[in-house]
Scaffold this motif. Structure first.
Motif, PDB file in Angstrom:
ATOM      1  N   LEU A  56       3.577  -5.151   4.865  1.00 38.02           N
ATOM      2  CA  LEU A  56       4.787  -5.628   4.208  1.00 38.02           C
ATOM      3  C   LEU A  56       4.657  -7.094   3.790  1.00 38.02           C
ATOM      4  O   LEU A  56       5.044  -7.472   2.681  1.00 38.02           O
ATOM      5  N   GLY A  57       4.111  -7.925   4.681  1.00 42.41           N
ATOM      6  CA  GLY A  57       4.022  -9.355   4.401  1.00 42.41           C
ATOM      7  C   GLY A  57       3.149  -9.673   3.200  1.00 42.41           C
ATOM      8  O   GLY A  57       3.477 -10.554   2.396  1.00 42.41           O
ATOM      9  N   ILE A  58       2.041  -8.958   3.052  1.00 41.09           N
ATOM     10  CA  ILE A  58       1.125  -9.229   1.941  1.00 41.09           C
ATOM     11  C   ILE A  58       1.771  -8.878   0.605  1.00 41.09           C
ATOM     12  O   ILE A  58       1.761  -9.677  -0.340  1.00 41.09           O
ATOM     13  N   VAL A  59       2.348  -7.683   0.503  1.00 33.72           N
ATOM     14  CA  VAL A  59       2.947  -7.286  -0.779  1.00 33.72           C
ATOM     15  C   VAL A  59       4.228  -8.073  -1.055  1.00 33.72           C
ATOM     16  O   VAL A  59       4.536  -8.398  -2.216  1.00 33.72           O
ATOM     17  N   ALA A  88       1.549   2.077  -3.497  1.00 32.76           N
ATOM     18  CA  ALA A  88       1.362   3.509  -3.241  1.00 32.76           C
ATOM     19  C   ALA A  88       0.244   4.096  -4.089  1.00 32.76           C
ATOM     20  O   ALA A  88      -0.585   4.868  -3.597  1.00 32.76           O
ATOM     21  N   ILE A  89       0.207   3.712  -5.371  1.00 29.52           N
ATOM     22  CA  ILE A  89      -0.822   4.299  -6.230  1.00 29.52           C
ATOM     23  C   ILE A  89      -2.199   3.740  -5.898  1.00 29.52           C
ATOM     24  O   ILE A  89      -3.212   4.440  -6.027  1.00 29.52           O
ATOM     25  N   SER A  90      -2.257   2.490  -5.441  1.00 27.73           N
ATOM     26  CA  SER A  90      -3.538   1.945  -4.983  1.00 27.73           C
ATOM     27  C   SER A  90      -4.043   2.741  -3.787  1.00 27.73           C
ATOM     28  O   SER A  90      -5.232   3.074  -3.705  1.00 27.73           O
ATOM     29  N   ILE A 232      -2.400  -7.677  -7.347  1.00 30.30           N
ATOM     30  CA  ILE A 232      -3.546  -7.719  -6.431  1.00 30.30           C
ATOM     31  C   ILE A 232      -3.078  -7.666  -4.985  1.00 30.30           C
ATOM     32  O   ILE A 232      -3.699  -7.017  -4.124  1.00 30.30           O
ATOM     33  N   SER A 233      -1.966  -8.344  -4.686  1.00 27.52           N
ATOM     34  CA  SER A 233      -1.434  -8.293  -3.320  1.00 27.52           C
ATOM     35  C   SER A 233      -1.022  -6.867  -2.951  1.00 27.52           C
ATOM     36  O   SER A 233      -1.191  -6.443  -1.803  1.00 27.52           O
ATOM     37  N   ALA A 234      -0.492  -6.122  -3.933  1.00 30.24           N
ATOM     38  CA  ALA A 234      -0.122  -4.726  -3.685  1.00 30.24           C
ATOM     39  C   ALA A 234      -1.358  -3.876  -3.402  1.00 30.24           C
ATOM     40  O   ALA A 234      -1.322  -2.954  -2.577  1.00 30.24           O
ATOM     41  N   LEU A 235      -2.458  -4.188  -4.077  1.00 27.78           N
ATOM     42  CA  LEU A 235      -3.715  -3.473  -3.834  1.00 27.78           C
ATOM     43  C   LEU A 235      -4.208  -3.704  -2.405  1.00 27.78           C
ATOM     44  O   LEU A 235      -4.571  -2.749  -1.707  1.00 27.78           O
TER      45      LEU A 235
END
Length: 328
Positions: A56-59, A88-90, A232-235
């Motif tokens: 959670l913190g990263i995204v 999710a898609i990553s 990138i954070s989401a990845l």
């Protein structure tokens, strides 16, 4: 004591209350949970909260960068509603390619390209086509949601991978591997935003884009980068989520979106200037996961958890708006 002195003391107390309200709520909630559930403060449970807060913190930090660069105005300000489904898609792409026995380098390459592409499309719609961020990222959210279900067939994908095992169960100096990834990412983002010229540019663009343009800052380029960095954070968060689940689960993006927004917006109440920030996002992510974990331990129904989170978002917005008016 004169009325003037009384008013001065009252004003000073109010300022202190606004300045530290986030920390007060955090500490009070932790005390309440530890009293009601003795297992709350057990080492394993604390590590579990840290592990969950890593994703959670990263995204959420990606969302925070967008809020800083785009401003916090409800309509015109920066926001990315697609970050949850981006994560999710990553996760789905990585687990799908692992299940098809692709090499690690190919998996990383494809994942990074997809992530950059999503960030680029978001920035193109917002910066070039001048679509309101709320609507642009909402459309991307549904597009990614459909693509995720198409790839996964709306079914969980279970995989076994040594890297996933290391990230999910490995540890170093008593901390899980995912927490170390979280710490590393947050250090990089903190330095980027607070110790570099790029961070000054982002803050200038978010504070006053007209003045930033006059001073020679390429506002469109900086604003575009905020969406790409967030992607990138989401990845990275998607990799950690997939490792924790040993695969991918449909709908995880929709579940996480609310917590991402809560963590990013709540970060402002951990700042004396009442603006979104990376240290505040870290504390907010820990707070959100502590809230979910604590309510689970004391058997509070899920709908109450969502209700409390809704109240917290409202409270965070109200506190930061009031504090910004007082500072102005």
């Amino acid at each position: 004591m004169t009325q003037l002195a009384v008013n001065a003391k009252s004003l000073k107390f109010t300022n202190i209350l606004f300045k530290y309200c986030g920390y007060i709520i955090f500490i009070v909630l932790a005390i309440v949970f530890s009293i009601i559930s003795p297992s709350f403060l057990q080492l394993q449970n604390i590590l579990n909260i840290l592990n969950q807060a890593s994703v959670l913190g990263i995204v959420a930090s990606g969302m925070t960068i967008i809020l800083i660069g785009g401003g916090t105005h409800v309509i015109r300000g920066g926001i990315d509603l697609s970050l949850g489904n981006n994560l999710a898609i990553s996760s789905v792409i990585i687990t799908y390619l692992i299940s098809k026995n692709y090499s690690f380098l190919v998996i990383i390459g494809i994942s990074v390209v997809c992530s950059l592409f999503i960030g680029f499309i978001n920035s193109f719609m917002i910066v070039k086509l001048k679509i309101i961020p709320l609507l642009a990222t909402l459309s991307m959210m549904y597009l990614l949601q459909g693509t995720e279900l198409l790839i996964s067939g709306n079914k969980p994908i279970d995989v076994s991978n040594p890297i996933f095992q290391f990230l999910s169960s490995g540890s170093f100096l008593f901390l899980p591997s995912s927490v170390w990834v979280f710490i590393l990412v947050e250090i990089i983002l903190y330095i980027l935003l607070n110790k570099s010229a790029f961070g000054n540019w982002i803050n200038a663009v978010g504070g006053n884009p007209e003045a930033a343009t006059i001073s020679g800052i390429n506002v469109k380029f900086i604003l575009s980068l905020t969406y790409i960095i967030a992607s990138i954070s989401a990845l990275i968060a998607g990799v950690l989520a997939a490792s924790r689940l040993s695969g991918s689960v449909p709908g995880i993006g929709d579940v996480m979106l609310f917590d991402i927004l809560l963590s990013a917006y709540m970060s402002a109440i951990f700042s004396h200037t009442s603006v979104p920030n990376i240290p505040g996002t870290i504390l907010s992510a820990l707070f959100v996961e502590m809230l979910t974990n604590g309510f689970t331990l004391i058997n509070v129904p899920t709908y109450w958890v969502y209700a409390v989170k809704g109240v917290l978002i409202l409270m965070a917005v109200a506190i930061t708006t009031t504090q910004q008016r007082r500072l102005n």
